[in-house]
Design an enzyme around this catalytic site. Structure first.
Site, PDB file in Angstrom:
ATOM      1  N   TYR A  98      10.324  -5.671   3.719  1.00 21.70           N
ATOM      2  CA  TYR A  98       9.414  -6.058   4.796  1.00 21.70           C
ATOM      3  C   TYR A  98       9.409  -7.583   4.965  1.00 21.70           C
ATOM      4  O   TYR A  98       9.470  -8.094   6.075  1.00 21.70           O
ATOM      5  CB  TYR A  98       8.018  -5.523   4.500  1.00 21.70           C
TER       6      TYR A  98
ATOM      7  N   ALA B  26       5.780  -0.787   1.007  1.00 14.42           N
ATOM      8  CA  ALA B  26       5.369  -0.590  -0.381  1.00 14.42           C
ATOM      9  C   ALA B  26       4.860   0.826  -0.640  1.00 14.42           C
ATOM     10  O   ALA B  26       5.035   1.362  -1.740  1.00 14.42           O
ATOM     11  CB  ALA B  26       4.306  -1.611  -0.767  1.00 14.42           C
TER      12      ALA B  26
ATOM     13  N   GLU C 230       6.041   3.540   0.472  1.00 12.74           N
ATOM     14  CA  GLU C 230       7.160   4.474   0.346  1.00 12.74           C
ATOM     15  C   GLU C 230       7.926   4.315  -0.973  1.00 12.74           C
ATOM     16  O   GLU C 230       8.716   5.181  -1.349  1.00 12.74           O
ATOM     17  CB  GLU C 230       8.121   4.317   1.521  1.00 12.74           C
TER      18      GLU C 230
ATOM     19  N   HIS D 274      -6.286  -2.832   5.185  1.00 13.53           N
ATOM     20  CA  HIS D 274      -4.984  -2.208   4.917  1.00 13.53           C
ATOM     21  C   HIS D 274      -4.363  -2.771   3.639  1.00 13.53           C
ATOM     22  O   HIS D 274      -3.719  -2.046   2.883  1.00 13.53           O
ATOM     23  CB  HIS D 274      -4.052  -2.421   6.116  1.00 13.53           C
TER      24      HIS D 274
END
Length: 184
Positions: free
Chosen positions: A27, A58, A60, A90
């Site tokens: 990411y 993160a 996954e 989040h």
């Protein structure tokens, strides 16, 4: 100002080669690349090999490790990613849930080094990811390697209790002295 010094264990050593799966969320690509470089250097220094897979985020990472644990043949896993605090909750969800899932996999026997950074800002991540600075990718790989070493050490020990299947030699010897089924 220098921070406190931390003890770093000697590198794990192996009689037989080890193979790890590095699962990374790119990411923040530059952060991820630095962490992978640190992990790869540590794995190669121990004489190990690795495969690398990328996942979207993160959350996954533990799922990918779980799939590999069930369907592949790795000795251990290195979880690498970075979560930077944002404006919403989040951040807490991703940090807590990814960490909890990795911990649960570890408690089930998977040898995982958790290198998912949870930071307040990019500069913190850059320092932690840099192989020449805090090298958290290398640290995660080292953690996985130490767990693999423990697993191998304890996996060869027996406690002398409980049921143990008969060895192949015993079954062969028994078969040659067996007179067949009893007759009524």
């Amino acid at each position: 100002m220098a921070g406190p010094s931390h003890y770093i264990m000697p590198r794990a050593e192996f009689d037989k080669p080890v193979k790890l799966l590095i699962v990374v969320s790119p990411y923040y690509k530059d952060i991820a690349d630095n962490m992978v470089a640190g992990a790869v250097a540590e794995i190669e220094a121990s004489g190990g090999t690795y495969e690398l897979v990328e996942v979207p985020g993160a959350l996954e990472i533990p799922t990918a490790i779980s799939i590999a644990e069930r369907q592949a043949n790795f000795d251990g896993y290195v979880a690498l990613g970075c979560v930077v605090r944002g404006e919403t909750t989040h951040y807490e969800t991703v940090c807590n849930d990814s960490s909890r899932a990795i911990q649960l996999l570890g408690l089930q026997g998977a040898c995982i080094g958790n290198g998912i950074l949870t930071v307040e800002n990019r500069p913190q991540a850059e320092v932690r990811a840099d192989p020449k600075d805090q090298n958290k990718g290398g640290g995660a790989a080292a953690a996985a390697l130490h767990l693999i070493a423990l697993s191998r050490k304890w996996g060869t020990q027996t406690k002398g209790i409980g049921f143990k299947p008969a060895s192949e030699e015993f079954r062969i010897a028994s078969a040659s002295t067996d007179n067949g089924p009893a007759k009524a």
